[in-house]
Design a protein around this motif. Structure first.
Motif, PDB file in Angstrom:
ATOM      1  N   GLY A   1      27.898 -58.763  65.476  1.00 13.66           N
ATOM      2  CA  GLY A   1      28.796 -57.803  64.841  1.00 13.66           C
ATOM      3  C   GLY A   1      29.090 -56.617  65.744  1.00 13.66           C
TER       4      GLY A   1
ATOM      5  N   SER B   1      31.476 -57.848  68.528  1.00 13.89           N
ATOM      6  CA  SER B   1      32.840 -58.115  68.072  1.00 13.89           C
ATOM      7  C   SER B   1      33.544 -56.871  67.539  1.00 13.89           C
ATOM      8  CB  SER B   1      32.829 -59.196  66.987  1.00 13.89           C
ATOM      9  OG  SER B   1      32.090 -58.761  65.854  1.00 13.89           O
TER      10      SER B   1
ATOM     11  N   GLN C   1      32.745 -55.098  64.849  1.00 11.75           N
ATOM     12  CA  GLN C   1      32.688 -54.943  63.398  1.00 11.75           C
ATOM     13  C   GLN C   1      31.855 -53.736  62.984  1.00 11.75           C
ATOM     14  OE1 GLN C   1      31.303 -58.609  61.704  1.00 11.75           O
ATOM     15  NE2 GLN C   1      32.885 -59.848  62.678  1.00 11.75           N
ATOM     16  N   MET C   2      30.975 -53.308  63.881  1.00 16.49           N
ATOM     17  CA  MET C   2      30.127 -52.147  63.603  1.00 16.49           C
ATOM     18  C   MET C   2      29.733 -51.502  64.921  1.00 16.49           C
ATOM     19  SD  MET C   2      26.652 -54.199  62.484  1.00 16.49           S
ATOM     20  CE  MET C   2      27.588 -55.286  61.400  1.00 16.49           C
TER      21      MET C   2
END
Length: 443
Positions: A413, A416, A418-419
């Motif tokens: 994550g 990518s 996402q966070m």
């Protein structure tokens, strides 16, 4: 031809000698079932199994070949329940000590002198033992190392040290990334999993001076060392690596490096023979080798992993099974593979005699790097600060599979986008803390 016939006779004879002495009448029409992974070395083993069957009349070998994750699930269920579905199981140095302590595995005792236990690499042998007793025999073993393109380094005026720092790796990756010809500065595992992205990232954390737990089993996943390692990892895979990194595990990265798409790659030593083979690698003539990177410490910077063969206590045919395991992990088997497939095709990392072989050294310029990585992987001292656990890229406790899997997902994550690093590590800290509390390690 005469020499080859003599070699084959020796191999067949050794196959009969290696293992427990068994009465022929008791083994008539015995079929042992071997559960294994679907990787090239195990495929080779299946092709070679006829030699074992010839030397052991009446014994037949049935292979059940599965993807790694499915294999782990099926054999764990079978062995924990005492189902007896498999006579031989493929395990690693993670499961072996845990399962041995649960009394699920048959000890590999009474091995004949011809097996030559002392020839096994000491760190590998230790990882498959409990209190000095072997509970699995190593089929192949690996550590981690740095692969790089010597031609690209020369063109850029760069020199790779024998053991680079992660800061140097980042510097090189920035200079070697060339979007115009599709060359990425570095390829690293991004596929989530305790045996995928976390195998690499765990060694990064160690090298940055971090650890999973302090001496009281308190999680340490939000410390500066973890954050620095995560920031470096994110920079490498997002700025200098290929797109879609979270879909790239070992196999995908190996393919990209062999195709010439990566200037550097940090991963398993088992890939050395593949990327050096001109039959399958486009960069075979220009591959350079170095030890795995470190940052503040070299403790725990190169991992140690072994695929091994074990006999469950629930096996229906334990004697025949141990006889097969002894043969498949013997010097005679390695010689047979060398004779039929060439020395680059032998299962690596398990025996000192392989690395002492002049024939192997001649075709494997990486052999000294691999042996050094394996022999210096100290699972008892994996971090700069003291820890209550053993293991380098994994921790030898049953809870680590769940912890490593979840943290690997969070790392993906982060990679990518996402966070953030802080968000991902905070969630990882909370999850790990809950698991350890529920398991009674902490209050």
């Amino acid at each position: 031809m005469e020499t080859q016939i003599m070699k084959w006779a020796l191999i067949v004879t050794s196959a009969g000698l290696i293992g427990s002495a068994m009465a022929g009448s008791a083994l008539a029409d015995t079929t042992i079932t071997v559960a294994t992974v679907n990787n090239p070395d195990m495929v080779t083993l299946q092709k070679m199994a006829g030699t074992f069957e010839k030397a052991n009349p009446g014994v037949h070998v049935n292979f059940v070949t599965l993807p790694e994750n499915e294999l782990r699930q099926k054999i764990t269920t079978d062995i924990a329940s005492g189902g007896g579905q498999y006579d031989v199981i493929t395990v690693s140095n993670y499961e072996t000590p845990i399962w041995a302590k649960n009394d699920w595995l048959r000890p590999m005792s009474d091995l004949p002198a011809a097996y030559n236990v002392d020839d096994l690499e000491p760190t590998v042998r230790k990882g498959l033992s409990v209190d000095g007793t072997l509970y699995a025999l190593p089929f192949y073993a690996e550590s981690s190392m740095t692969y790089y393109r010597k031609d690209l380094f020369k063109k850029a005026g760069l020199d790779m040290p024998e053991r680079p720092t992660w800061s140097q790796i980042e510097e090189y990756a920035a200079k070697l990334t060339d979007a115009s010809n599709g060359t990425y500065g570095i390829c690293l595992r991004g596929l989530p999993g305790w045996g995928q992205n976390m195998a690499l990232f765990g060694t990064m954390v160690n090298g940055f001076g971090g650890r999973w737990f302090d001496q009281d089993w308190n999680a340490q996943l939000t410390t500066p060392a973890w954050k620095n390692a995560a920031e470096t990892y994110k920079t490498l895979v997002t700025k200098y690596g290929p797109p879609g990194v979270t879909s790239n595990g070992f196999t995908e990265s190996e393919t990209m490096f062999s195709n010439g798409q990566c200037a550097m790659w940090v991963d398993s030593t088992v890939a050395a023979s593949y990327v050096s083979d001109p039959k399958v690698s486009n960069v075979a003539d220009s591959v350079g080798f170095a030890q795995a990177p470190y940052q503040k410490t070299t403790n725990g910077t190169n991992w140690l992993y072994a695929w091994a063969l074990a006999v469950p206590k629930s096996a229906a045919h334990p004697d025949a099974a141990q006889n097969f395991v002894s043969w498949a992990t013997s010097e005679a088997y390695i010689q047979q593979v060398a004779d039929e497939k060439g020395w680059l095709g032998v299962p690596p990392g398990t025996r000192k005699s392989t690395y002492e072989s002049a024939d192997y050294q001649q075709v494997a310029p990486f052999s000294s790097f691999v042996q050094k990585a394996i022999e210096t992987a100290d699972t008892s001292n994996p971090t700069a600060d003291p820890v209550p656990y053993t293991g380098i890229q994994f921790i030898s406790i049953p809870q680590f599979q769940a912890i490593g899997t979840r943290v690997g997902q969070l790392l993906a994550g982060i990679a990518s986008g996402q966070m953030s690093v802080d968000q991902g590590l905070e969630q990882a800290q909370q999850f790990t803390t809950r698991i350890m509390e529920r398991s009674g390690y902490t209050k």
